[in-house]
Scaffold this active site. Structure first.
Site, mmCIF file in Angstrom:
data_model
loop_
_atom_site.group_PDB
_atom_site.id
_atom_site.type_symbol
_atom_site.label_atom_id
_atom_site.label_comp_id
_atom_site.label_asym_id
_atom_site.label_seq_id
_atom_site.Cartn_x
_atom_site.Cartn_y
_atom_site.Cartn_z
ATOM 1 C CB SER A 200 -1.547 16.306 12.883
ATOM 2 O OG SER A 200 -2.035 17.610 13.033
ATOM 3 C CG HIS A 228 0.500 13.468 10.526
ATOM 4 N ND1 HIS A 228 1.384 12.800 11.667
ATOM 5 C CD2 HIS A 228 0.568 14.747 10.430
ATOM 6 C CE1 HIS A 228 1.492 13.913 12.584
ATOM 7 N NE2 HIS A 228 1.253 14.876 11.682
ATOM 8 C CE LYS A 259 4.403 15.154 11.457
ATOM 9 N NZ LYS A 259 5.236 15.691 12.724
HETATM 10 C C1 LIG Z 1 0.293 18.170 9.488
HETATM 11 C C2 LIG Z 1 1.798 18.548 9.772
HETATM 12 N N1 LIG Z 1 2.209 19.515 9.126
HETATM 13 C C3 LIG Z 1 3.766 19.753 9.228
HETATM 14 C C4 LIG Z 1 4.359 19.431 10.443
HETATM 15 C C5 LIG Z 1 5.949 19.880 10.531
HETATM 16 O O1 LIG Z 1 6.480 18.802 10.245
HETATM 17 P P1 LIG Z 1 8.110 19.038 11.169
HETATM 18 O O2 LIG Z 1 7.912 18.333 12.311
HETATM 19 O O3 LIG Z 1 9.005 18.078 9.916
HETATM 20 O O4 LIG Z 1 8.441 20.383 10.891
HETATM 21 C C6 LIG Z 1 3.683 18.565 11.348
HETATM 22 C C7 LIG Z 1 4.542 18.243 12.605
HETATM 23 O O5 LIG Z 1 4.201 18.207 13.569
HETATM 24 C C8 LIG Z 1 2.372 18.324 11.006
HETATM 25 O O6 LIG Z 1 1.754 17.561 12.107
#
Ligand SMILES: Cc1ncc(COP(=O)(O)O)c(C=O)c1O
Length: 406
Positions: A200, A228, A259
């Site tokens: 991310s 992502h 996302k």
């Molecule tokens: C790689 C990754 N996994 C999980 C999440 C968590 O997802 P959510 O925003 O739906 O809680 C994020 C969010 O920032 C992320 O970037």
């Protein structure tokens, strides 16, 4: 219809109220953050987001959201959510295990399983909960987790929650991972390799085929977070597991609906017995209220749109490649990005904040990312590109980044 005047919201007590003595340490900790350039403003967004966003009263080109396919503000999701809210009410009212699992949630879980071409899936209130609860349900004391050093905070917290023995391997380091498992693996009851597929903060991609081979060699479980990549990669849009043809070697696939899918909530998908096990052991699912049925309906509509509008992901990735090429040609360090997440490494927290402010003056919202989201000395501004951005938006953004860095 006459416009209804909302009553003024009563103001809370003044923020200048002195801290109680027991919380004095917080004022000191906040002063330290400010001195290190790590204070984070709370911005306020108005209205619907799209290619632009109104932040703190200023309209900027929106390169700071994860709305990769442009569905977050899409009226088709709003309509699906309104229809479900009218039919089922808004709140889910209880954990899915009790009475919170509505027909809308059931349809969503089937849609996710179909998109990923696996037998079953389970949805969580957030992607964060999906990751942390799943890891703690798969391993415990006496087990080994090996985790990429740049994995998301939800994975890190899941590793801590599990009380398993955790080893962190260098980013995308297949050889060190293999060596770690060779040295440590046999002393543990179970072994779990866990990685983001698309990182991310970096826009880098995990070496999935190699990770599958290592998992096979050491009889380890392989869990990947497609947060992502869902909706963006793969012929059907299910993510990088599909794109790389690694479905057979990956045991646990997690992701988020928040996302590219423009809704909210997280999921885990895979074998039917894996999902049954999570329904009996994932505490972030068992002990948390299901997300609202209206949100599930919007996410299901977004999954349909991913199938109906494959051109969005194709065009997004083509434009992202052109954008990266333009910045690389100007000599910028993009940290190895290979996707629609494009970081520009600035160095210190202060220089990342200064670059982000200059870009805002030029009309672009490109957030600064600082520790603890990235290591000290590797602060950056991160452009999260969306299908809503035209080639010319991205050309202007690239030119602005180069100009601001000069
Ligand atoms: C790689 C990754 N996994 C999980 C999440 C968590 O997802 P959510 O925003 O739906 O809680 C994020 C969010 O920032 C992320 O970037």
């Amino acid at each position: 219809m006459p416009c209804r005047i909302e009553p003024a919201t009563p103001a809370p007590p003044s923020a200048a109220t002195p801290l109680p003595a027991a919380l004095d340490w917080i004022a000191e900790a906040l002063d330290h953050l400010a001195a290190a350039g790590l204070e984070r403003p709370q911005r306020i967004r108005d209205g619907r987001q799209g290619a632009t966003v109104d932040l703190d009263g200023r309209r900027l080109v929106n390169v700071g959201s994860n709305d990769y396919l442009g569905y977050a503000g899409d009226v088709r999701l709003t309509k699906a959510a309104s229809k479900a809210a009218c039919a089922e009410g808004f709140g889910a009212g209880a954990s899915p295990l009790v009475s919170g699992h509505s027909r809308a949630h059931e349809r969503l879980e089937q849609a996710i399983a179909t998109l990923l071409d696996v037998p079953a899936s389970v949805t969580f209130p957030s992607g964060f909960a999906a990751n942390s609860a799943t890891i703690a349900a798969l391993v415990g004391p006496g087990d080994l987790i090996v985790s990429d050093e740049r994995n998301h905070a939800s994975i890190i917290d899941g590793c801590r929650l599990s009380r398993a023995n955790v080893h962190v391997y260098p980013h995308r380091g297949v050889a060190p991972l293999d060596a770690l498992l060779a040295a440590e693996g046999t002393q543990h009851r179970r072994r779990l390799i866990v990685t983001d597929t698309l990182f991310s903060m970096d826009g880098t991609i995990a070496p999935l085929a190699d990770l599958c081979a290592v998992a096979r060699r050491h009889d380890a479980m392989l869990m990947v977070d497609e947060a992502h990549a869902t909706g963006v990669f793969g012929p059907r849009g299910s993510g990088l597991v599909e794109e790389t043809g690694c479905a057979d070697g990956v045991h646990v696939r997690t992701g988020t609906l928040s996302k590219a899918l423009g809704a909210a909530g997280g999921f885990v998908a895979g074998h039917a017995d894996l999902i049954r096990w999570l329904r009996h052991s994932a505490r972030g699912w068992i002990f948390s209220t299901a997300h609202p049925p209206a949100v599930a309906a919007a996410a299901t509509r977004a999954i349909d749109l991913v199938a109906e509008e494959p051109h969005r992901r194709v065009e997004l990735l083509t434009r992202a490649a052109a954008f990266r090429d333009r910045l690389i040609a100007a000599g910028l360090d993009l940290g190895g990005s290979e996707a629609q997440i494009v970081p520009v490494v600035a160095g210190t927290a202060e220089s990342a904040v200064a670059l982000s402010s200059r870009l805002a003056e030029a009309g672009f919202f490109v957030p600064a990312i600082r520790p603890p989201s990235v290591p000290h000395g590797r602060s950056l501004v991160r452009a999260s590109l969306s299908w809503l951005h035209s080639h010319s938006d991205l050309d202007h953004l690239a030119d602005a980044i180069v100009a601001c860095l000069r």
